[in-house]
Design a protein around this motif. Structure first.
Motif, PDB file in Angstrom:
ATOM      1  N   TYR A  53       9.807   2.000  -2.058  1.00  0.00           N
ATOM      2  CA  TYR A  53       8.478   2.110  -1.450  1.00  0.00           C
ATOM      3  C   TYR A  53       8.555   2.245   0.070  1.00  0.00           C
TER       4      TYR A  53
ATOM      5  N   LYS B 284       5.165   5.586  -2.753  1.00  0.00           N
ATOM      6  CA  LYS B 284       6.169   5.075  -3.695  1.00  0.00           C
ATOM      7  C   LYS B 284       7.588   5.588  -3.390  1.00  0.00           C
TER       8      LYS B 284
ATOM      9  N   SER C 137       3.377  -5.900  -5.457  1.00  0.00           N
ATOM     10  CA  SER C 137       3.581  -4.932  -6.536  1.00  0.00           C
ATOM     11  C   SER C 137       3.663  -5.547  -7.921  1.00  0.00           C
TER      12      SER C 137
END
Length: 354
Positions: free
Chosen positions: A266, A196, A272
């Motif tokens: 990311y 992340k 996502s």
């Protein structure tokens, strides 16, 4: 039970984006073409789950849906699969391969694999080998990024693959207005994992000279520990608020509405649910140049995209932020909702495989 079934985590009781996606996909697809739902209520033994809890409210649903790690329930699911004509199977992690092998035994030709991830984000050689063995059993796939499509073709060049961007979780077209105050408010939310890029973002954010940007972090920690993150935040001269816990959907909605931009720094490709939430609430993103982002958003039109892994590129994006730009991008996002909603997603899957 319908002759076509969907198998995946049910929300509630399972928490998280994949469960919400599965449950809402079932509702939308069922309006187009009858679809039974084999909802999963438990996915891991408690001692193997890396977070605090995999449930929102397990007790309310203990007699509904199926326990993936219970042999009696697995046999029931196997029987449903055997009697069905087609099965959409939700796949996202290496851990479930043994269970999915069992329930699709002798029935692999019926299966359409809805892949949220081809490989786990932390997968090494042995894991990838087993994942390839599992995926190669099937011929029909739905993926959310071109990168995941390429990964499958690399070891299964005859695969029939539909690539669709991760949709909004629902079909809402409500416009959520921005609340612009003195400071620009950034929000990072979701499980904190290495890919992340939160520590990467904090390095850049803490180096900024401008004082009119603040950050809030909401998410359960699966990477490093609480002290590690609190130490980074305590050394910052910026306004950083944090809540290192899973929060309810209703609370998260309030936090997104209070924010001006969603942060997605990311480090690896992924379709996502965070991007879908940003789109739903008309919140532009600041994201890295991974395909899961660039296939949905356009730099300077409805998002701010920086070069993957480049601190100077991210710093430039943050330094050029202004409220007029944020407002313009937010208005552009509202136009995208009908294109990326769950109804269109379901229609495209129905047209391809049914």
């Amino acid at each position: 039970m319908s002759k076509t079934i969907l198998i995946g985590p049910a929300s509630p009781p399972v928490r998280g984006g994949i469960a919400i996606h599965t449950t809402n996909f079932h509702k939308s697809f069922n309006k187009i073409n009858r679809l039974g739902f084999i909802g999963l209520r438990k996915l891991y033994p408690e001692f193997l789950y890396p977070g605090n809890s995999q449930f929102t409210d397990i007790y309310k649903f203990k007699n509904k849906y199926f326990n993936l790690i219970n042999i009696k329930d697995l046999i029931k699911i196997f029987n449903f699969v055997s009697k069905s004509n087609k099965v959409i199977l939700t796949y996202w992690t290496f851990f479930h391969i043994p269970f999915f092998l069992l329930i699709t035994m002798f029935n692999k030709n019926k299966v359409i694999l809805l892949c949220h991830n081809v490989y786990d984000h932390d997968s090494k050689f042995f894991k990838r080998l087993l994942i390839r063995f599992f995926l190669k059993r099937f011929d029909n796939f739905i993926v959310h990024t071109t990168n995941d499509k390429k990964k499958i073709i690399k070891f299964h060049n005859s695969a029939n693959i539909l690539r669709l961007s991760h949709p909004l979780y629902d079909n809402s077209s409500i416009q959520y207005n921005l609340i612009l105050e003195k400071n620009i408010k950034l929000l990072f939310f979701g499980i904190i994992r290495p890919y992340k890029g939160l520590d990467f973002f904090l390095d850049v954010f803490n180096s900024l000279k401008r004082k009119d940007i603040e950050l809030k972090i909401i998410g359960e920690i699966w990477y490093k520990d609480r002290k590690y993150w609190e130490d980074i935040i305590s050394k910052s001269n910026k306004k950083i608020l944090y809540e290192f816990n899973f929060v309810s959907n209703s609370k998260l909605e309030k936090e997104i509405i209070k924010s001006n931009l969603i942060i997605m720094p990311y480090m690896s490709n992924t379709g996502s649910g965070v991007a879908s939430m940003a789109l739903k609430y008309n919140r532009p993103i600041i994201g890295s140049s991974i395909e899961g982002i660039t296939e949905i958003f356009l730099h300077n039109k409805n998002a701010l995209i920086f070069k993957l892994g480049s601190k100077s590129s991210l710093k430039s994006v943050l330094n050029r932020l202004n409220k007029e730009k944020i407002l313009r991008m937010s208005n552009e996002l509202n136009k995208m909702k009908k294109i990326h909603n769950m109804e269109n997603y379901a229609k495209k899957i129905n047209a391809k495989f049914f």
